[in-house]
Design a protein around this motif. Sequence first.
Motif, PDB file in Angstrom:
ATOM      1  N   LEU A   1       2.354   1.726  -3.476  1.00  0.00           N
ATOM      2  CA  LEU A   1       1.338   2.175  -4.431  1.00  0.00           C
ATOM      3  C   LEU A   1       0.985   3.645  -4.201  1.00  0.00           C
ATOM      4  O   LEU A   1       0.863   4.423  -5.158  1.00  0.00           O
ATOM      5  CB  LEU A   1       0.075   1.318  -4.323  1.00  0.00           C
ATOM      6  CG  LEU A   1       0.215  -0.165  -4.635  1.00  0.00           C
ATOM      7  CD1 LEU A   1      -1.128  -0.869  -4.474  1.00  0.00           C
ATOM      8  CD2 LEU A   1       0.802  -0.406  -6.005  1.00  0.00           C
ATOM      9  N   ASP A   2       0.844   4.025  -2.936  1.00  0.00           N
ATOM     10  CA  ASP A   2       0.490   5.413  -2.628  1.00  0.00           C
ATOM     11  C   ASP A   2       1.606   6.365  -3.042  1.00  0.00           C
ATOM     12  O   ASP A   2       1.353   7.434  -3.609  1.00  0.00           O
ATOM     13  CB  ASP A   2       0.185   5.558  -1.139  1.00  0.00           C
ATOM     14  CG  ASP A   2      -0.534   6.847  -0.824  1.00  0.00           C
ATOM     15  OD1 ASP A   2      -1.483   7.205  -1.562  1.00  0.00           O
ATOM     16  OD2 ASP A   2      -0.165   7.515   0.155  1.00  0.00           O
TER      17      ASP A   2
ATOM     18  N   ILE B   1      -5.074   1.165  -5.325  1.00  0.00           N
ATOM     19  CA  ILE B   1      -4.760   2.223  -4.357  1.00  0.00           C
ATOM     20  C   ILE B   1      -5.926   3.194  -4.234  1.00  0.00           C
ATOM     21  O   ILE B   1      -6.186   3.733  -3.155  1.00  0.00           O
ATOM     22  CB  ILE B   1      -3.426   2.938  -4.677  1.00  0.00           C
ATOM     23  CG1 ILE B   1      -2.978   3.812  -3.497  1.00  0.00           C
ATOM     24  CG2 ILE B   1      -3.511   3.753  -5.941  1.00  0.00           C
ATOM     25  CD1 ILE B   1      -2.735   3.057  -2.195  1.00  0.00           C
TER      26      ILE B   1
ATOM     27  N   ARG C   1       0.836  -1.200   0.000  1.00  0.00           N
ATOM     28  CA  ARG C   1       0.000   0.000   0.000  1.00  0.00           C
ATOM     29  C   ARG C   1       0.876   1.258   0.000  1.00  0.00           C
ATOM     30  O   ARG C   1       0.630   2.218  -0.710  1.00  0.00           O
ATOM     31  CB  ARG C   1      -0.920   0.001   1.223  1.00  0.00           C
ATOM     32  CG  ARG C   1      -1.882   1.187   1.248  1.00  0.00           C
ATOM     33  CD  ARG C   1      -1.682   1.979   2.538  1.00  0.00           C
ATOM     34  NE  ARG C   1      -2.591   3.099   2.606  1.00  0.00           N
ATOM     35  CZ  ARG C   1      -2.254   4.325   2.252  1.00  0.00           C
ATOM     36  NH1 ARG C   1      -1.064   4.592   1.780  1.00  0.00           N
ATOM     37  NH2 ARG C   1      -3.118   5.302   2.350  1.00  0.00           N
TER      38      ARG C   1
END
Length: 144
Positions: free
Chosen positions: A34-35, A96, A31
Motif C-alpha cells: 500500500l505504501d 495506508i 502495508r
Amino acid sequence: MEVFALVGPLYRRVQRRIELDAAQGVSVGVRAVLDLLRENGPMTVPQMGRAQSLSRQFVQRMVNDAAAGGLVESIPNPAHQRSSLIRLTDAGHAAITAVTTREHALLRQAAGDLTDADVATCVRVLGRMLELFDDVDANAEPPC
C-alpha cells in the motif's frame, strides 16, 4: 558492522509493532504494498518486487491479500497486456493514511533531541549501504 547490528533488531521490532497494530487488517507485507502504491502510483507486481527487493511471488501474495480486503484493484496495463497494473482503492488510500499517521506519531516520540542533520546523515548512510547491495536479486536462490 555496528549499523547492521542495530538495523536488524530495529527492523524486526518495527515489523512487530506494525503487526500488533494490524487491527486495521493491514499486515506488514500488505502495508509495504500500500505504501509503495501511495508513493509511486499504479505498478505491476514485478515492479513492486524489484522496488522492495522482494520476490515477485511474495509480492503477489500480498497484493492478493490487499485485493481480498478491497484495498487494491487490478487495472489494464497499456504497456503490457499480461501484467496488470495494481492501484489503491479509496479504502486502500484510507488504510495506508491511517497506518502511516499512527506510525508518524510514534516516530515523533522517538525523535527526542535528534536534529534534522542527524536524520539526514542517517538516511545518507543507510542509503549508501543499500546501494552497496543493489546487485542482490530478491528472486535468486541462496547457495547451498
